[in-house]
Design a protein around this motif. Structure first.
Motif, mmCIF file in Angstrom:
data_model
loop_
_atom_site.group_PDB
_atom_site.id
_atom_site.type_symbol
_atom_site.label_atom_id
_atom_site.label_comp_id
_atom_site.label_asym_id
_atom_site.label_seq_id
_atom_site.Cartn_x
_atom_site.Cartn_y
_atom_site.Cartn_z
ATOM 1 N N PRO A 151 9.772 1.736 1.815
ATOM 2 C CA PRO A 151 10.137 0.913 0.657
ATOM 3 C C PRO A 151 9.653 1.571 -0.632
ATOM 4 O O PRO A 151 8.716 1.093 -1.287
ATOM 5 N N ALA A 152 10.263 2.682 -0.993
ATOM 6 C CA ALA A 152 9.802 3.468 -2.135
ATOM 7 C C ALA A 152 10.682 3.224 -3.347
ATOM 8 O O ALA A 152 11.890 2.974 -3.220
ATOM 9 N N ALA A 153 10.082 3.312 -4.526
ATOM 10 C CA ALA A 153 10.846 3.202 -5.769
ATOM 11 C C ALA A 153 11.699 4.455 -5.946
ATOM 12 O O ALA A 153 11.246 5.574 -5.684
ATOM 13 N N ALA A 154 12.912 4.276 -6.426
ATOM 14 C CA ALA A 154 13.824 5.410 -6.604
ATOM 15 C C ALA A 154 13.239 6.440 -7.560
ATOM 16 O O ALA A 154 13.397 7.650 -7.363
ATOM 17 N N ALA A 155 12.530 5.962 -8.583
ATOM 18 C CA ALA A 155 11.952 6.884 -9.567
ATOM 19 C C ALA A 155 10.883 7.776 -8.924
ATOM 20 O O ALA A 155 10.778 8.959 -9.253
ATOM 21 N N ASP A 156 10.099 7.212 -8.009
ATOM 22 C CA ASP A 156 9.061 7.998 -7.331
ATOM 23 C C ASP A 156 9.691 9.068 -6.445
ATOM 24 O O ASP A 156 9.235 10.225 -6.418
ATOM 25 N N LEU A 157 10.732 8.696 -5.722
ATOM 26 C CA LEU A 157 11.411 9.667 -4.857
ATOM 27 C C LEU A 157 12.052 10.771 -5.682
ATOM 28 O O LEU A 157 12.034 11.942 -5.288
ATOM 29 N N GLU A 158 12.604 10.409 -6.844
ATOM 30 C CA GLU A 158 13.232 11.415 -7.701
ATOM 31 C C GLU A 158 12.201 12.408 -8.236
ATOM 32 O O GLU A 158 12.451 13.615 -8.288
ATOM 33 N N THR A 193 0.842 -1.211 0.000
ATOM 34 C CA THR A 193 0.000 0.000 0.000
ATOM 35 C C THR A 193 0.871 1.251 0.000
ATOM 36 O O THR A 193 0.571 2.233 -0.693
ATOM 37 N N LEU A 194 1.953 1.208 0.751
ATOM 38 C CA LEU A 194 2.855 2.358 0.819
ATOM 39 C C LEU A 194 3.518 2.624 -0.530
ATOM 40 O O LEU A 194 3.638 3.778 -0.957
ATOM 41 N N ARG A 195 3.938 1.572 -1.220
ATOM 42 C CA ARG A 195 4.541 1.741 -2.546
ATOM 43 C C ARG A 195 3.548 2.366 -3.513
ATOM 44 O O ARG A 195 3.893 3.268 -4.284
ATOM 45 N N LEU A 196 2.299 1.880 -3.470
ATOM 46 C CA LEU A 196 1.271 2.431 -4.362
ATOM 47 C C LEU A 196 0.982 3.885 -4.016
ATOM 48 O O LEU A 196 0.832 4.729 -4.913
ATOM 49 N N ALA A 197 0.910 4.200 -2.709
ATOM 50 C CA ALA A 197 0.641 5.579 -2.288
ATOM 51 C C ALA A 197 1.751 6.523 -2.748
ATOM 52 O O ALA A 197 1.480 7.641 -3.211
ATOM 53 N N LEU A 198 2.994 6.086 -2.653
ATOM 54 C CA LEU A 198 4.107 6.926 -3.093
ATOM 55 C C LEU A 198 4.118 7.070 -4.613
ATOM 56 O O LEU A 198 4.489 8.129 -5.136
ATOM 57 N N SER A 199 3.713 6.008 -5.311
ATOM 58 C CA SER A 199 3.598 6.100 -6.769
ATOM 59 C C SER A 199 2.523 7.123 -7.154
ATOM 60 O O SER A 199 2.723 7.935 -8.069
ATOM 61 N N GLU A 200 1.380 7.083 -6.439
ATOM 62 C CA GLU A 200 0.324 8.063 -6.686
ATOM 63 C C GLU A 200 0.794 9.478 -6.336
ATOM 64 O O GLU A 200 0.498 10.438 -7.035
ATOM 65 N N ALA A 201 1.535 9.596 -5.226
ATOM 66 C CA ALA A 201 2.039 10.910 -4.814
ATOM 67 C C ALA A 201 2.996 11.475 -5.852
ATOM 68 O O ALA A 201 2.953 12.687 -6.164
ATOM 69 N N SER A 202 3.843 10.619 -6.419
ATOM 70 C CA SER A 202 4.773 11.110 -7.440
ATOM 71 C C SER A 202 4.029 11.538 -8.702
ATOM 72 O O SER A 202 4.402 12.494 -9.372
ATOM 73 N N ARG A 203 2.946 10.828 -9.024
ATOM 74 C CA ARG A 203 2.126 11.208 -10.184
ATOM 75 C C ARG A 203 1.461 12.552 -9.964
ATOM 76 O O ARG A 203 1.306 13.359 -10.889
#
Length: 314
Positions: A259-266, A226-236
């Motif tokens: 546990p975030a994807a590097a691309a989302d954090l960038e 859920t956290l990964r998906l939330a961060l993906s949505e936040a980056s979008r």
């Protein structure tokens, strides 16, 4: 105003409630009504006392202004049996920032008594959790009973409401209790289903709450997913988020090792750099000299957490 001397407690409670709902901010008239409330205070029922306190809190009254009402509430606590009144009072104390341990304990005991014999919707549980989080008195909340009551309707809660419940669980004294892990995992699954349709503020709240849960190893892989998906949505959504929101998201990721994807954090970092650069450019322009101090202060102020500091618990 001509009718003030003839108004009884029910009239006063309804008048103030109407002002609060319509956002009719007339300080002089509010003060006139408040004086009449104080004069008739012994004749207020539990219902009308609750309505009056809630309305005055929404109208911006302070704890000091409402001290006679709070004292009356404390004395007449045995009269409060309706769970709706109890929840309203908890939210009102949160709005007034009255973290009175004894008063909160008495209200919590009444709430828990109801929870042992009846249920609450997850939405109501979320509002109560938000109030205790805002007051910083989660130790006074009957959290196991609240979590158990919310479980049957957890699937009907919004991501923002689930975030309040998860934040309360993450900060609970019960630590790694099995019921706590199971409840957080269930909330994570329901939040994941609704995240693609969530508003930006809800996505932000989910990131903050589930970051804490993940750091405490609550809910297992369901929370991390859920956290990964939330961060993906936040980056979008990053281009539509403010600098404070972006900084808060990145701060949570760093603080709790998300546990975030590097691309989302960038993408979040790029959006924050762009907003900061734009704000500095505006502040440096001659037409913005007067607002330079305010802009710098806003950028240098640590962002407030989206979970646990609920502005509106009424």
């Amino acid at each position: 105003r001509e009718l003030l001397p003839a108004l009884d407690p029910s009239d006063l409670a309804r008048s103030l409630t109407g002002m609060a709902r319509s956002r009719h901010l007339d300080d002089e008239f509010k003060q006139d009504l408040l004086e009449r409330v104080f004069a008739r205070l012994p004749y207020f029922s539990a219902k009308h006392l609750t309505m009056t306190l809630a309305a005055l809190a929404k109208l911006g009254s302070s704890e000091d202004e409402l001290r006679p009402l709070l004292d009356e509430l404390y004395k007449r606590m045995p009269e409060f049996h309706d769970v709706g009144h109890v929840m309203t009072l908890i939210r009102t104390l949160s709005r007034l920032q009255v973290a009175d341990a004894d008063l909160l304990s008495k209200l919590s005991a009444k709430l828990e008594l109801h929870l042992n014999t009846g249920g609450l919707h997850a939405r109501e549980v979320a509002s109560v959790c938000a109030a205790f989080l805002h007051l910083g008195r989660l130790d006074a909340a009957p959290l196991p009973a609240l979590a158990h009551a919310a479980r049957p309707t957890l699937h009907e809660a919004t991501p923002g409401e689930l975030a309040h419940i998860v934040a309360a669980c993450a900060r609970a004294q019960e630590g790694q209790a099995p019921w706590l892990r199971d409840h957080v995992a269930a909330a994570a699954r329901h939040a994941r289903e609704r995240l693609p349709f969530a508003a930006p503020a809800e996505v932000e709240a989910v990131v903050h709450a589930f970051s804490e849960a993940s750091a405490k190893q609550l809910g297992g892989e369901a929370v991390n997913d859920t956290l990964r998906l939330a961060l993906s949505e936040a980056s979008r959504l990053a281009p539509s988020l403010g600098a404070a929101q972006l900084a808060g998201l990145l701060q949570s990721c760093e603080q709790f090792s998300c546990p975030a994807a590097a691309a989302d954090l960038e993408r979040l970092s790029q959006a924050l750099r762009a907003q900061t650069a734009d704000a500095i450019g505006v502040a440096a322009s001659p037409s913005a000299e007067d607002s330079q101090g305010d802009t710098t202060a806003k950028l240098s102020t640590p962002p407030e957490r989206a979970v646990g500091d609920r502005q509106d618990c009424g």
